[in-house]
Design a protein around this motif. Structure first.
Motif, PDB file in Angstrom:
ATOM      1  N   LYS A 176       0.832  -1.205   0.000  1.00  0.00           N
ATOM      2  CA  LYS A 176       0.000   0.000   0.000  1.00  0.00           C
ATOM      3  C   LYS A 176       0.867   1.256   0.000  1.00  0.00           C
ATOM      4  N   THR A 221      -3.942  -3.949   7.467  1.00  0.00           N
ATOM      5  CA  THR A 221      -2.662  -3.359   7.089  1.00  0.00           C
ATOM      6  C   THR A 221      -1.630  -3.639   8.166  1.00  0.00           C
ATOM      7  N   LEU A 230      -6.707  -7.718   1.533  1.00  0.00           N
ATOM      8  CA  LEU A 230      -8.146  -7.495   1.445  1.00  0.00           C
ATOM      9  C   LEU A 230      -8.827  -8.833   1.738  1.00  0.00           C
ATOM     10  N   ALA A 274      -0.732  -4.673   2.897  1.00  0.00           N
ATOM     11  CA  ALA A 274      -2.141  -4.885   3.224  1.00  0.00           C
ATOM     12  C   ALA A 274      -2.708  -6.116   2.544  1.00  0.00           C
ATOM     13  N   GLU A 314      -9.903  -4.432   5.042  1.00  0.00           N
ATOM     14  CA  GLU A 314      -8.492  -4.296   4.708  1.00  0.00           C
ATOM     15  C   GLU A 314      -7.706  -4.364   6.012  1.00  0.00           C
TER      16      GLU A 314
END
Length: 170
Positions: A32, A72, A96, A94, A70
């Motif tokens: 990210k 992270t 999902l 990250a 999400e």
């Protein structure tokens, strides 16, 4: 003839065809945000002292849509020598995750213990590659017991809640 026991791992579908079993799945994982700084190049490559490594990490989980979350993993690494800073890395890696039919009380343990455990090996590789590409020996971060850390956090919160509770009645 032996008596056989069978276990049906595929529960019968509901009358309406809806699958109501709980499930969490990794949909995607990605870098990210990534920053690598080598503020004292090229002098840093001549320093003889061993660096002191400071590694910090943080975990965040955010809802990003219906049944989508999400997670992270933020990793910050600073390598300092007596002469100055060798390098600084800031990585946000990250994943999902799709969630279906999972009770709310089971989401936090997954997002703060299991999801980081899944993501960490990939984030570790990114850190090692970036440090190597920066001209240093690859930095292999030690494995992290995310489940143990989560349990310590839960225990600490329970102790704080216990300390705040009134003793007796007035």
């Amino acid at each position: 003839m032996a008596d056989e026991t069978s276990i049906d791992i595929n529960p019968a579908p509901q009358a309406n065809g809806e699958d109501t079993s709980p499930a969490i799945g990794l949909i995607s994982q990605y870098v990210k945000d990534l920053s690598f700084e080598n503020p004292n190049a090229p002098a840093v490559f001549q320093w003889q002292s061993a660096p002191q490594m400071d590694v910090q990490f943080n975990i965040a989980a955010d809802g990003v849509g219906d049944n989508l979350f999400e997670v992270t993993l933020k990793i910050d690494v600073t390598a300092k020598h007596d002469e100055g800073t060798a390098f600084v890395i800031e990585l946000k890696y990250a994943g999902l995750f799709g969630v279906r039919n999972v009770p709310d009380d089971q989401l936090q343990p997954f997002f703060l213990a299991e999801a980081p455990r899944i993501l960490f090996p990939f984030a570790r590789r990114v850190v090692a590659d970036v440090v190597r590409d920066g001209g240093f020996q690859p930095l292999l971060l030690d494995p992290i017991d995310f489940h143990g850390l989560f349990m310590q956090q839960v225990q600490a919160q329970a102790e704080q809640a216990g300390d705040a509770a009134p003793v007796g009645q007035a």
